[in-house]
Design a protein around this motif. Sequence first.
Motif, PDB file in Angstrom:
ATOM      1  N   GLY A 180      30.770  67.922  70.056  1.00 31.53           N
ATOM      2  CA  GLY A 180      31.687  68.582  69.132  1.00 31.53           C
ATOM      3  C   GLY A 180      32.887  69.185  69.836  1.00 31.53           C
ATOM      4  O   GLY A 180      34.021  69.126  69.331  1.00 31.53           O
ATOM      5  N   ILE A 181      32.665  69.777  71.009  1.00 28.92           N
ATOM      6  CA  ILE A 181      33.775  70.364  71.768  1.00 28.92           C
ATOM      7  C   ILE A 181      34.761  69.282  72.193  1.00 28.92           C
ATOM      8  O   ILE A 181      35.985  69.451  72.106  1.00 28.92           O
ATOM      9  CB  ILE A 181      33.230  71.134  72.989  1.00 28.92           C
ATOM     10  CG1 ILE A 181      32.473  72.382  72.519  1.00 28.92           C
ATOM     11  CG2 ILE A 181      34.367  71.529  73.921  1.00 28.92           C
ATOM     12  CD1 ILE A 181      31.719  73.086  73.622  1.00 28.92           C
ATOM     13  N   ILE A 182      34.227  68.136  72.625  1.00 31.05           N
ATOM     14  CA  ILE A 182      35.096  67.013  72.987  1.00 31.05           C
ATOM     15  C   ILE A 182      35.886  66.538  71.770  1.00 31.05           C
ATOM     16  O   ILE A 182      37.094  66.278  71.853  1.00 31.05           O
ATOM     17  CB  ILE A 182      34.256  65.857  73.579  1.00 31.05           C
ATOM     18  CG1 ILE A 182      33.641  66.273  74.921  1.00 31.05           C
ATOM     19  CG2 ILE A 182      35.121  64.610  73.757  1.00 31.05           C
ATOM     20  CD1 ILE A 182      32.654  65.264  75.470  1.00 31.05           C
ATOM     21  N   ALA A 183      35.199  66.422  70.634  1.00 33.55           N
ATOM     22  CA  ALA A 183      35.866  65.966  69.401  1.00 33.55           C
ATOM     23  C   ALA A 183      36.995  66.927  69.016  1.00 33.55           C
ATOM     24  O   ALA A 183      38.095  66.492  68.652  1.00 33.55           O
ATOM     25  CB  ALA A 183      34.853  65.842  68.273  1.00 33.55           C
ATOM     26  N   LEU A 184      36.744  68.228  69.098  1.00 31.38           N
ATOM     27  CA  LEU A 184      37.770  69.212  68.763  1.00 31.38           C
ATOM     28  C   LEU A 184      38.984  69.082  69.680  1.00 31.38           C
ATOM     29  O   LEU A 184      40.143  69.142  69.229  1.00 31.38           O
ATOM     30  CB  LEU A 184      37.205  70.627  68.876  1.00 31.38           C
ATOM     31  CG  LEU A 184      36.385  71.149  67.697  1.00 31.38           C
ATOM     32  CD1 LEU A 184      35.774  72.492  68.034  1.00 31.38           C
ATOM     33  CD2 LEU A 184      37.254  71.252  66.447  1.00 31.38           C
ATOM     34  N   PHE A 185      38.731  68.896  70.960  1.00 33.15           N
ATOM     35  CA  PHE A 185      39.825  68.781  71.919  1.00 33.15           C
ATOM     36  C   PHE A 185      40.667  67.538  71.646  1.00 33.15           C
ATOM     37  O   PHE A 185      41.904  67.608  71.599  1.00 33.15           O
ATOM     38  CB  PHE A 185      39.268  68.726  73.343  1.00 33.15           C
ATOM     39  CG  PHE A 185      40.319  68.481  74.388  1.00 33.15           C
ATOM     40  CD1 PHE A 185      41.135  69.519  74.827  1.00 33.15           C
ATOM     41  CD2 PHE A 185      40.502  67.210  74.928  1.00 33.15           C
ATOM     42  CE1 PHE A 185      42.118  69.289  75.788  1.00 33.15           C
ATOM     43  CE2 PHE A 185      41.475  66.973  75.888  1.00 33.15           C
ATOM     44  CZ  PHE A 185      42.289  68.025  76.319  1.00 33.15           C
ATOM     45  N   VAL A 186      40.004  66.405  71.437  1.00 32.97           N
ATOM     46  CA  VAL A 186      40.734  65.155  71.212  1.00 32.97           C
ATOM     47  C   VAL A 186      41.521  65.215  69.908  1.00 32.97           C
ATOM     48  O   VAL A 186      42.697  64.816  69.853  1.00 32.97           O
ATOM     49  CB  VAL A 186      39.757  63.952  71.204  1.00 32.97           C
ATOM     50  CG1 VAL A 186      40.482  62.669  70.816  1.00 32.97           C
ATOM     51  CG2 VAL A 186      39.100  63.797  72.573  1.00 32.97           C
ATOM     52  N   ILE A 187      40.892  65.702  68.859  1.00 32.60           N
ATOM     53  CA  ILE A 187      41.568  65.771  67.558  1.00 32.60           C
ATOM     54  C   ILE A 187      42.760  66.715  67.620  1.00 32.60           C
ATOM     55  O   ILE A 187      43.837  66.421  67.087  1.00 32.60           O
ATOM     56  CB  ILE A 187      40.569  66.219  66.476  1.00 32.60           C
ATOM     57  CG1 ILE A 187      39.562  65.092  66.199  1.00 32.60           C
ATOM     58  CG2 ILE A 187      41.288  66.603  65.190  1.00 32.60           C
ATOM     59  CD1 ILE A 187      38.375  65.506  65.377  1.00 32.60           C
ATOM     60  N   SER A 188      42.597  67.841  68.292  1.00 38.22           N
ATOM     61  CA  SER A 188      43.702  68.779  68.420  1.00 38.22           C
ATOM     62  C   SER A 188      44.865  68.168  69.189  1.00 38.22           C
ATOM     63  O   SER A 188      46.032  68.428  68.885  1.00 38.22           O
ATOM     64  CB  SER A 188      43.217  70.048  69.135  1.00 38.22           C
ATOM     65  OG  SER A 188      44.280  70.945  69.367  1.00 38.22           O
ATOM     66  N   ALA A 189      44.543  67.328  70.170  1.00 34.06           N
ATOM     67  CA  ALA A 189      45.582  66.789  71.043  1.00 34.06           C
ATOM     68  C   ALA A 189      46.314  65.587  70.444  1.00 34.06           C
ATOM     69  O   ALA A 189      47.528  65.451  70.639  1.00 34.06           O
ATOM     70  CB  ALA A 189      44.963  66.398  72.388  1.00 34.06           C
ATOM     71  N   VAL A 190      45.613  64.711  69.734  1.00 31.66           N
ATOM     72  CA  VAL A 190      46.231  63.429  69.365  1.00 31.66           C
ATOM     73  C   VAL A 190      46.392  63.201  67.879  1.00 31.66           C
ATOM     74  O   VAL A 190      47.126  62.302  67.476  1.00 31.66           O
ATOM     75  CB  VAL A 190      45.431  62.243  69.961  1.00 31.66           C
ATOM     76  CG1 VAL A 190      45.242  62.407  71.454  1.00 31.66           C
ATOM     77  CG2 VAL A 190      44.078  62.078  69.268  1.00 31.66           C
ATOM     78  N   LEU A 191      45.724  63.986  67.040  1.00 29.59           N
ATOM     79  CA  LEU A 191      45.730  63.690  65.610  1.00 29.59           C
ATOM     80  C   LEU A 191      46.736  64.555  64.868  1.00 29.59           C
ATOM     81  O   LEU A 191      46.569  65.760  64.723  1.00 29.59           O
ATOM     82  CB  LEU A 191      44.329  63.905  65.030  1.00 29.59           C
ATOM     83  CG  LEU A 191      44.119  63.475  63.577  1.00 29.59           C
ATOM     84  CD1 LEU A 191      44.412  61.998  63.381  1.00 29.59           C
ATOM     85  CD2 LEU A 191      42.704  63.794  63.134  1.00 29.59           C
ATOM     86  N   HIS A 192      47.796  63.921  64.394  1.00 28.18           N
ATOM     87  CA  HIS A 192      48.817  64.603  63.599  1.00 28.18           C
ATOM     88  C   HIS A 192      48.982  63.819  62.305  1.00 28.18           C
ATOM     89  O   HIS A 192      49.392  62.659  62.310  1.00 28.18           O
ATOM     90  CB  HIS A 192      50.142  64.677  64.363  1.00 28.18           C
ATOM     91  CG  HIS A 192      50.077  65.552  65.574  1.00 28.18           C
ATOM     92  ND1 HIS A 192      50.566  66.838  65.609  1.00 28.18           N
ATOM     93  CD2 HIS A 192      49.531  65.331  66.800  1.00 28.18           C
ATOM     94  CE1 HIS A 192      50.354  67.368  66.789  1.00 28.18           C
ATOM     95  NE2 HIS A 192      49.736  66.471  67.545  1.00 28.18           N
ATOM     96  N   LEU A 193      48.641  64.478  61.206  1.00 29.13           N
ATOM     97  CA  LEU A 193      48.572  63.794  59.911  1.00 29.13           C
ATOM     98  C   LEU A 193      49.632  64.317  58.961  1.00 29.13           C
ATOM     99  O   LEU A 193      50.249  65.353  59.206  1.00 29.13           O
ATOM    100  CB  LEU A 193      47.178  64.007  59.317  1.00 29.13           C
ATOM    101  CG  LEU A 193      46.026  63.449  60.151  1.00 29.13           C
ATOM    102  CD1 LEU A 193      44.710  63.924  59.591  1.00 29.13           C
ATOM    103  CD2 LEU A 193      46.086  61.937  60.186  1.00 29.13           C
ATOM    104  N   PRO A 194      49.837  63.618  57.845  1.00 31.93           N
ATOM    105  CA  PRO A 194      50.812  64.084  56.852  1.00 31.93           C
ATOM    106  C   PRO A 194      50.492  65.491  56.379  1.00 31.93           C
ATOM    107  O   PRO A 194      49.350  65.811  56.070  1.00 31.93           O
ATOM    108  CB  PRO A 194      50.660  63.068  55.708  1.00 31.93           C
ATOM    109  CG  PRO A 194      50.117  61.846  56.371  1.00 31.93           C
ATOM    110  CD  PRO A 194      49.230  62.343  57.467  1.00 31.93           C
TER     111      PRO A 194
END
Length: 525
Positions: A180-194
């Motif tokens: 979960g910590i890895i998922a949070l880090f990756v999503i925060s870094a690369v996921l930018h949505l409408p």
Amino acid sequence: MSHKQILVVFGSLMLGLLLASLDNTIVSTAIRTIIGDIGGQNGLARMPWVTTAYVLASTAATPIYGKLSDLFGRKPLYMTAIVLFLTGSALSGLSQNLNELIAFRALQGLGAGGILGLTFAIVGDVVPPRERGKYQGLFGGVFMLAMVAGPLLGGIFTEHNSIIGITGWRWVFYVNLPIGIIALFVISAVLHLPKRRVKATIDYIGATLVVAGVVCLLLAAQMGGQQYAWGSPVIIGLAIVGVVVLVGFVLWEIRTPEPILPMRLFRGDVFRVSSIMGFLIGMVMMGAMMYIPFYFQVVNGDSPTKAGLRMLPMMVGLLTTSISSGRLISRTGRYRFFPIAGIAVTTIGLGLMTTMDENTTFFTGALFMFIVGLGLGATMQVLILAVQNAVEMKDMGVATTSSTFFRSLGQTFGAAVMGAILTNQLTSHLKTNAGPSPAMAPVREHGMAILQSEGAMSKLPQPVQHVLIHSFTQALSTVFLFGAALSLIAWFASWFLKEHKLRSMAPSGAAKQGSPDVEAPALAH
């Protein structure tokens, strides 16, 4: 978005999806050990609620996340869901009795509802339906990894009495924390949505009504024939209250300006038929996945790890058709054939599984599971694709979460109803097969408790073991038969699924054309 950009976005979504999917499968092989440790005297009867609490909370939360994501954006809600899930995971690992575990699993489910619902809503935002099939196999791969790695990890953890001073089965929940910590880090870094600027209110009354109605019906299904007779005032009362409350929910949703489940969606044939099919397939999936590892542990005396490995043929079948059907849909633009064929294959596979008993060979069981996997893989993702393609762009989020809601609702009822069927049938068969013989007293008096305990079976005489195992396979056969009947009904419904031309533009395309209400998706650099 380019293919490379989409893969980066999908990578972050897949981590989140893995988090929620892994938790259901990792518990399946560990549940017997957990029940034996903290389940108490009625642990087996309450076993389905470890799963039901998770799925029920997930079901109730899913459409609410859809509304909130319209207000605050998908990404912050997605990350909030992961935090809730991790909190529930940590507390589940600390559980000292089954009641605590069930409550904390419900908290996990609140997070999982956001992860599962928003994942596919985000996919609908960034990829057009015609191109979505090419990436569909990636999500099939995540389910495949979760279904294989989950039982294996669950088996490894439960086979160790202690790991770093902590009871082995508790790591079934603690393992979620680093992922979960890895998922949070990756999503925060690369996921930018409408970022959607939509004014909406949350339908708290609707959410309360649907949860209350579903809980009443679930309690009736769970307690009927166990704590209370099916014709008792308690069970009849729960059923009546559940139906009345759900009717009230429908009437409220028709009148409220911002419904949690817009009734107008049901005017569309695709949404209506897909919802029915999703509900039924959800029930089938839960029955098939929850009890197969338990079968191998009871009948073959397998360790949790080995029971998890025996699930591999089903996962191979699921991944094969998930990838191939996705590619064919992108190539041809046609999707209706796949759920019709997939559900037919699933029905055949479940029908074959009703013949499984203590004499079934490994090859035979593997073949039956492979067939079921082939059918499910051709069906699961296609229904969401059909719904997203059929609704208007403005309804993409609510339609996706509503579709997920019905599948989750099916899983919730599947866990409770099939758990009740197994318990009732097992009680009956234990009594009948034991007969009046004094030697079979352990079967008559403690049969249920023996089956839920890993060590108790091996200490009994061979004739007593045979009666216990045979009674269990008889009861499980009825569960699979019920699943096959549900699958057959879903197959008949699939013929009413209409096919619409797949769109070639994603909703985010409007942003690229200068829509004032939506900011185009972007990636961090």
